[in-house]
Design an enzyme around this catalytic site. Sequence first.
Site, PDB file in Angstrom:
ATOM      1  CG  ASP A   8       8.473 -19.768  14.421  1.00 28.91           C
ATOM      2  OD1 ASP A   8       9.162 -20.631  13.847  1.00 28.91           O
ATOM      3  OD2 ASP A   8       7.514 -20.029  15.166  1.00 28.91           O
ATOM      4  CG  ASP A 130       0.690 -26.936  10.787  1.00 27.81           C
ATOM      5  OD1 ASP A 130       1.653 -27.597  11.192  1.00 27.81           O
ATOM      6  OD2 ASP A 130       0.760 -26.062   9.905  1.00 27.81           O
TER       7      ASP A 130
END
Length: 247
Positions: A8, A130
Amino acid sequence: MQLYPAIDMKGGRCVRLTQGAFDKEQIYADRPADMAKRWAEEGASYLHLVDLDGALAGHSVNEAAIREILKEVQLPVQLGGGIRTTEAVRHLLSLGITRCIIGTRAVQDPEWVRELIGTFGPEAICVGVDAKNGMVAVAGWEKVSSVSAVELCLQMKEYGVRHFVYTDILRDGMLSGPNVEMTKALTDATGLDVIASGGMSSMADLERLHESGIQGAIIGKALYEHRISLRDAVERFEQEEGTTWQR
């Protein structure tokens, strides 16, 4: 089961967030390419990249770091975070990204995903689902929509999508175990490749996913906190020995 070490990126560095909160970050490397090389050395056969800044901005922000990874590591790479135009998809694929993960705009403009599949093919496109309490979140997880995870996956399947990343936001970065039940429900509902993300904490978690017939797992914080050995996990769960990926 395909394993995806996660990298990330925020501000050009490799970080991990807790439950997607941008004010709860832990920096693990100043240079994401160094982490990519480490995971490659430990046996990774696919990488999962997230442009966290891009997810909020709505366009690629960490392209320099992405380019370094693609230059230095010869592995297939899937990337998510702020990919919201056809031109962005075309550009990222031209750089060497294998699979673009579409999140926010898949919810807001489902027909666009159909167009992407028609233009680039189903192997180049993945939909990121998500969710908080089963409802899909968008815009860097800052907003929760009125669309359920199951509804989105079934609609995307009709449009030709073959790959999904399902993230349980409330478990992300918490090392509390993945949402096996929901990931399995989505896998069973679609019959497609639903990649589990969020909460991975141990080899036992990976075992539960594997036993449930789930085809992929993203591992983030558990690798960085040395709770899972990527080398051991690859040896245990990736069955296609001798497979050579090409970008």
